[in-house]
Every structure is written in C-alpha cells, then in structure tokens.
Design an enzyme around this catalytic site. Structure first.
Site, PDB file in Angstrom:
ATOM      1  N   ASP B  15     -16.450 -12.495 -14.765  1.00  0.00           N
ATOM      2  CA  ASP B  15     -17.181 -11.295 -14.558  1.00  0.00           C
ATOM      3  C   ASP B  15     -16.378  -9.966 -14.326  1.00  0.00           C
ATOM      4  O   ASP B  15     -16.893  -9.025 -13.960  1.00  0.00           O
ATOM      5  CB  ASP B  15     -18.417 -11.400 -13.334  1.00  0.00           C
ATOM      6  CG  ASP B  15     -19.375 -12.228 -13.489  1.00  0.00           C
ATOM      7  OD1 ASP B  15     -19.987 -12.441 -14.850  1.00  0.00           O
ATOM      8  OD2 ASP B  15     -19.618 -13.114 -12.777  1.00  0.00           O
ATOM      9  N   HIS B  45     -20.662 -12.273 -21.329  1.00  0.00           N
ATOM     10  CA  HIS B  45     -19.725 -11.327 -21.556  1.00  0.00           C
ATOM     11  C   HIS B  45     -20.647 -10.199 -22.179  1.00  0.00           C
ATOM     12  O   HIS B  45     -20.882  -9.988 -23.230  1.00  0.00           O
ATOM     13  CB  HIS B  45     -18.874 -11.787 -22.626  1.00  0.00           C
ATOM     14  CG  HIS B  45     -18.095 -13.074 -21.945  1.00  0.00           C
ATOM     15  ND1 HIS B  45     -17.115 -13.527 -22.798  1.00  0.00           N
ATOM     16  CD2 HIS B  45     -17.955 -13.657 -20.739  1.00  0.00           C
ATOM     17  CE1 HIS B  45     -16.514 -14.590 -22.302  1.00  0.00           C
ATOM     18  NE2 HIS B  45     -17.140 -14.728 -20.813  1.00  0.00           N
TER      19      HIS B  45
END
Lengths: 330, 432
Positions: B15, B45
């Site tokens: 992340d 993503h």
C-alpha cells in the site's frame, strides 16, 4: 496488503468473457510478421489446442453438407505459394457451386508447419458454408520457417483430421469428407505423442506410425496430396514417390499453384462423377478461367485412373480403391 | 532511470503506492510494458488519472491507463481468471477497452479457482480469533495446493486443453470444494463453502483461454528486447513468505528476486526502485510497531477500506528500522520513490513522526536481522518480539524537501521520485 477488489463470481465472469467473442478478424499474418519471433502464435480461431472437434453439420439451409478440407504447408520451402493460396482459395467455394459439383460444400482451411522447429506448426479452421471461411484463411499465419530437412509435420495434421473431426456427410450418409493436403516435403514417420500432447492437447502416450494414421484418416476422408511443380522440392521425385506410396493416384503434381482452386474443384467434380475431365475443363473456360492447360495436365493421370477398373496393383498402391463414386461406401 | 528496466517493490507492508509510481513511469513513453512477477488477484494498486478516473489494479498492470502499454503476467504470478473478467469490465467502463489485447500470460502461471477461495475462507474461519490477515482471495491456497499436488496444479496453459482442464478441475473440486472440507485434520470447517460445479468453472476457464494471449517463457525476453520494461511488484517486502513476520505473510516472494532472475535470464540489467510512504501502514493483522490510532483517524485512506477478510487499514509513524530490515531482506535498491510527501506539508504539527530505533522492555536498543535461509520458526519469534518492543519516535522535519533528505540519509538510498498526490502530474523527479 491488497484486497479482493473485483468480483470473482463464476457466472458474471462467463458473461464478461462471452461478451468479448465475435471480434472482427484482421490481417493476422502481417500483424505477426511485425513482431518478434517469440511472440508468434497461432490465431485463437485456428488453434488446434482449443479446437477439440471440428464439425461439418447439416442444417435446414444446407441439408446435405459435404465436408472439404484444404490444408497447406506454410513453411519457407514453399516460397510465396502460401500467400498465393491465401488469395486464390476463397474462390473455391463459388467455383464448386457455380457448376453444381456439390450442392452444399462446407470448407475448412488449415496450415501445416514443422513441429520440431516452428512456433506455429498446425493451424485448423472450422468447416464453414459462408464467408467465415475467408476469415479463417485470412488468419492463417504464414510462418515461413521449417527445418530444411525435407520433412514437415503433415502427419500431425492428419492426426488432427482423423481424430478431431465429425461430419454429417459421413455419419448420416456414409460419404467421406474431402481432404486436400498441399505441400512440397515429406511427412515424419510417426505422429509423435509428445507433439500431440503439446500442440493438440490429447493425452496420447505412444507414437503412432504414419501408415496407421493414414489408414485411420482414410476411413473418414478421401485424401489428395497436391505437390507444386514449381516449388523448391516440387520436382523432387523422392517426395512425389513418398506421397504416392501413401495415396497412390491421389497425388497431383500441379505446375502452377495459382490454379489450385480450379484443380480442387475439378478433382471433386471428377470424384463426384459429376463430370469427366474434358467437361470440367470446358466448365473452366465457361466461367472465364485460363488455366485449362495446367489443370488438364495435373489431372490427366487421375482422370485416366477413373476410367479403368480397380486392379490389384492399384490396391497395393493404396489409392485407387478409393474411387468414390456412389457405390462403395462405409 | 532513463531508458532502463525498472523493478518497483514496496519496502513496507504494501500500500505504499507502487501503482501510482508504475503509472508515472509509463507516462512519459519511456517504458514499453509492465511485467507482474509475484502475487495474484489480491493486489490492489490504485491509480487516479488527471481527469479523475480511478482504478484499483489487481491483475492488469498499473500502466494500463497509458495507451498501448501492455501487461505481461510472468510464470511466478497466480492468475485468477474470474476476478480478471471483472477487472477488465471496470476498465472498459472507464474507457480503457482494449485491455485483453494488451495482456499476455505465461502458460506456466498457476490458476486460482473459486474452490481455492472457498478453502481460504474455511481456513481463516477455522483460525477463529487467530487470523493471518488473508485477503480471502485464495492466493495462499493456490500455492499450498500446488505444493501438495504438483501434478494436479492447474496452470494457465492447461486452460487450452479441455481434457487436462477437466481432469484437474475434478480432482480440485474433490479435494477443496466439498462442504465438509477440513482446513486441517484437527480443525474441520463444515458447511462454509458453496462451491460452483466443475462444468461452470470449466466454461469460464475455456472462455478465458480463448480471450487472453497465452505465451511461453520466451515472451518476456522479447519484451525486454523491445524497450525498457517496468516490473511491478505486489504486496511489500515485509510480507514476504520467508522474510516477513510469520505467520502474517503472503505466500509469495515479494522481494526483487523473481524479477531479477527474469531480467538476468535474458541477459539484461534493471534499476531497483523501492517505494515507501512518508508514514508506515499495514492492511490487516500482524506486527506494525509504530502504529498510532490517532494517525489512522488523521490520514484518510480513500481506496483502502476495511476488508471482510483482511480487516482494517492501520497507520503508523515512518518506520526506518522496518524499512532498513526490508532493504536488507531484498538485497538493497538503487533508488527510492517516496509517496504521500504532501502529508508532511499539509498535516502541520500533527504530521507523522519518524522511528529510527526500537527498544526492548528493559530499554536496550534492538535491531531485527533479516533471515539467511528459510526458517519460519525464527520469523515467528521475530514477529513475537516485534509486538513487545517500543519504537522510539521523534518529530519529523516540517517540510517535504527536508523530509526527503532525512529519509534518504536514514535508509542510505537516493530519492529518485517524490509523490505529492494521487495523479502522475503530482510526481516530481529528483536530482541524482
């Protein structure tokens, strides 16, 4: 750490993939030639691994379908011939219909390479009764490779045709399909199990001798082998002899493959006993072809074999017994 | 980084913003393809375009918004054709319609099925309060099944062969899909799965094989020849199957190792780019030494909600100790990409701090040392220790520029790109 952002529902996935099918065909070979060799691959519509069974079926529109396959060598030894075939063969369908040799032909095209060294060793289209066959033809990738050892994987194509086709002409009416193989080299001596597994996906464990697969193939197809007289190996007697040992009189030496369409059409006409050779050649002139000389020369041996009785010699040669006609059928 | 292959990995728990960096790398036309080399459909993503479109890339490469940039899924990726279809539909809905034309998949890549996912759910449920923070996508089960039944593991190439496909799917459903399936012999999890039929799964996989371009291992070599490529890592180095803090890891090699071996195999070189945020985050359970609930409230996370399987998104101060551990575990990087630099500038006095040292309960400095081999017991002890140490947190510099200098010094790696927002336009290329 990421997440499951997108739906994994089985039914919506099926719907999503299905909605993508039916895309238009494109100039496949040309698009591939612009890419790296490692990217060369068979067009999805011609992939034997995805084909499972190629079917030729009757329909209301075509109640007496007759299966015809034309599979040609696309390797480098053929020079520019494959491209010539790609331009000429779309006319085959019209030619068969125009003179009424067959009422409901269904045609399938395919390509043969060398499974030992080519990226795309086998391509097989569908049996079609309309212009979709042109799409298949347009999607055949002309790899132009080959191993240079005077052998190509014809036996793999024969295996596919023997084991992965299903035809109403045969199953309903006892009439075998037509298979025209075009090439200028010899087949390998065995259908290799590893190649069948890799390229077609069948769980075959043992190699199959060439003569066995030919025998199996001929229970389903009337097989002709067309050798180009003008190609690299075309005049090589070993290669013609090799094919004669398998298909006898059904080996046709054609000096100019630009006449392939007419040659196939007339061969079918002779076989269906719709015509004799002289009539067929007249038909060609009628519809504006100027190829009567080359076609006449190529088909003269075949035509003369039609007019004589079957002898024990021709039995041994393996080809002449398959004089089609209407009598002897499965 | 001009004209070079670049490997993008996350030096934290995931992340950090790999997606937005990959998108940016593809924007200037320098990178001609994106190669995914680990993980599977659980990747998330996020990329936002300048015109406001947003997509959470899971299996398509995060460069897909850039016209013409293809994605290749290498043999080490786990492919979920079911989620892939949904992802493609979303991309189409926001005007990216040719994604399947631009996708190639290595025929050796493993397939994740709904039965793997069901087994994943059953296993996490059986763990009760002792969950591992799984995403619930069946990634771990796919890897586990392939190890346990190597001959029956399903690959992308198998989807082209109906008979092989059918045989493997039947065996798989038999083993994973029954309602009394037990995740472990002593922990049955009955009645939690409602598995689809073999025929339905078979149909989807057949359609999948007819839609995507399935290629062999040589394909990636062609991509490398054609132009510089971005290798897009999934998850983060601190979640690596062997170097992460067991058992709160992913069943995947998240370091640069897979990408480096692909590059080397084809005689190429690549620059390694490590991504960090200006603060350290973790989605789901497991050690996060610098965690601070007040930061979680302060720093909104628009694209990372609480997942039903993995749990809440958690935020901590910038953890230089953990990132140094990640750098050692992955064998170093050549440059850093730092995201969320805008937070330093805008959060003022309440901005996240920096942790440069861990202390034990008796006040001694303590440094986690990366593993040398595959020893999960050791990694479990490490995870255990991390829950008892105290991070020493100090105030971070007030401006982003100073902060970048400081983090570069702390990790001893130059910063190549700084990100001040979600879009490519908010990226700044740094000198050096």
């Amino acid at each position: 750490m990421g997440s499951g952002a997108w739906s994994t529902n089985v039914y919506s996935a099926a719907k999503a993939y299905r909605s993508r099918t039916g895309k238009s065909a494109f100039a496949y070979s040309d698009s591939m030639s612009g890419t790296n060799r490692v990217d060369w691959r068979v067009h999805d519509s011609l992939d034997p691994a995805r084909a499972n069974i190629r079917e030729s079926r009757d329909s209301d529109e075509h109640p007496t379908s007759q299966a015809i396959s034309v599979i040609f060598d696309v390797t480098g030894s053929m020079g520019s011939i494959p491209r010539t075939l790609q331009t000429k063969l779309p006319g085959l369908f019209g030619l068969l219909l125009r003179k009424g040799y067959l009422a409901h032909p269904q045609i399938m095209f395919g390509g043969i390479g060398d499974a030992t060294c080519d990226r795309v060793p086998l391509q097989v289209g569908q049996f079609e009764s309309d212009n979709r066959m042109d799409d298949d033809l347009g999607n055949i990738f002309l790899e132009g490779g080959g191993g240079g050892q005077r052998t190509e994987s014809y036996e793999l194509a024969m295996y596919f045709m023997a084991r992965h086709t299903s035809m109403d002409c045969l199953e309903k009416r006892g009439r075998r399909g037509y298979l025209f193989l075009l090439g200028d080299e010899m087949a390998y001596g065995h259908v290799k199990a590893s190649e069948v597994r890799d390229i077609i996906g069948d769980d075959v464990t043992e190699d199959i001798p060439l003569t066995d697969i030919v025998a199996e193939l001929r229970t389903k197809f009337e097989v002709y082998f067309i050798v180009p007289g003008g190609a690299y190996h075309g005049r090589d007697q070993t290669i013609t002899k090799f094919w004669r040992s398998l298909f006898g009189q059904n080996v046709i030496v054609l000096d100019d493959l630009a006449a392939v369409c007419e040659t196939i059409a007339l061969t079918i006409g002779l076989n269906e006993e719709a015509i004799d050779l002289a009539e067929g050649l007249e038909h060609l002139t009628d519809v504006g072809f100027d190829s009567t000389a080359v076609v006449g020369k190529a088909l003269a041996p075949l035509a003369s074999s039609r007019s004589i009785a079957v002898t024990s010699d021709s039995l041994d040669a393996g080809g002449a017994l398959d004089i089609p006609g209407k009598a002897q059928r499965l | 980084m001009n004209n070079e292959h670049v490997i993008v990995v996350d030096l934290g728990f995931g992340d950090a913003g790999k997606g937005t960096i990959v998108d940016w790398l593809c924007r200037d036309g320098e990178r001609s393809a994106v190669v995914r080399f680990n993980g599977g459909a659980q990747a998330a993503h996020n990329v936002v375009t300048d015109d406001g479109r947003h997509h959470t890339f899971a299996q398509f490469g995060a460069g897909t918004f850039v016209p013409g940039v293809p994605t290749h899924l290498a043999h080490s990726v786990l492919v979920d054709p079911f989620a892939l279809a949904g992802e493609a539909e979303h991309l189409e809905s926001i005007g990216v319609g040719d994604v399947f034309d631009r996708l190639t998949i290595d025929e050796r890549a493993l397939i994740t099925t709904p039965w793997h996912r069901a087994a994943n759910h059953a296993r996490e449920l059986a763990r009760g309060g002792d969950r591992h923070g799984s995403c619930g996508m069946g990634i771990g089960e796919t890897a586990r099944y392939a190890l346990a039944h190597p001959d029956d593991a399903l690959t992308v190439g198998d989807c082209r062969h109906p008979r092989t496909l059918h045989r493997k799917l039947r065996a798989m459903r038999e083993r994973l899909g029954t309602s009394d399936w037990a995740p472990d012999d002593d922990a049955p999890a009955r009645g939690v799965v409602d598995p689809p039929d073999v025929d339905d799964v078979m149909e989807v996989l057949g359609l999948f094989a007819g839609t995507v371009h399935i290629v062999d291992g040589g394909h990636v070599g062609g991509l490398l020849e054609r132009g510089p490529v971005v290798f897009e890592g999934a998850q983060g180095v601190l979640l690596d199957e062997w170097a992460g803090f067991h058992p709160y890891t992913t069943w995947s090699t998240t370091t640069t190792a897979n990408a480096m071996s692909i590059v080397a195999e084809h005689g190429h070189r690549a620059t390694r780019l490590g991504v960090v945020r200006t603060y350290t985050t973790r989605h789901g359970v497991g050690p996060l030494p610098t965690e601070d609930d007040s930061l979680t409230a302060l720093l909104p996370e628009p694209h990372n909600g609480t997942g039903p399987w993995q749990g809440a998104f958690r935020v901590g101060h910038f953890d230089a100790v953990a990132h140094r551990y990640a750098l050692a575990a992955t064998g170093g990087v050549d440059a850093l990409a730092v995201t969320h630099v805008d937070v330093v500038n805008t959060a003022g006095a309440s901005r996240p701090g920096i942790c440069d040292e861990y202390r034990t309960q008796d006040g001694m400095p303590w440094v986690p040392v990366p593993p040398h081999g595959h020893d999960l017991d050791r990694q479990a002890r490490l995870a255990d220790t991390l829950t008892s140490i105290t991070p020493v947190i100090r105030e971070a510099p007030e401006t982003g520029v100073e902060w970048l200098d400081e983090v570069s010094a702390l990790l001893d790696v130059p910063v190549a790109v700084a990100s001040y927002g979600p879009t490519a336009a908010a990226k700044r290329r740094m000198n050096g």
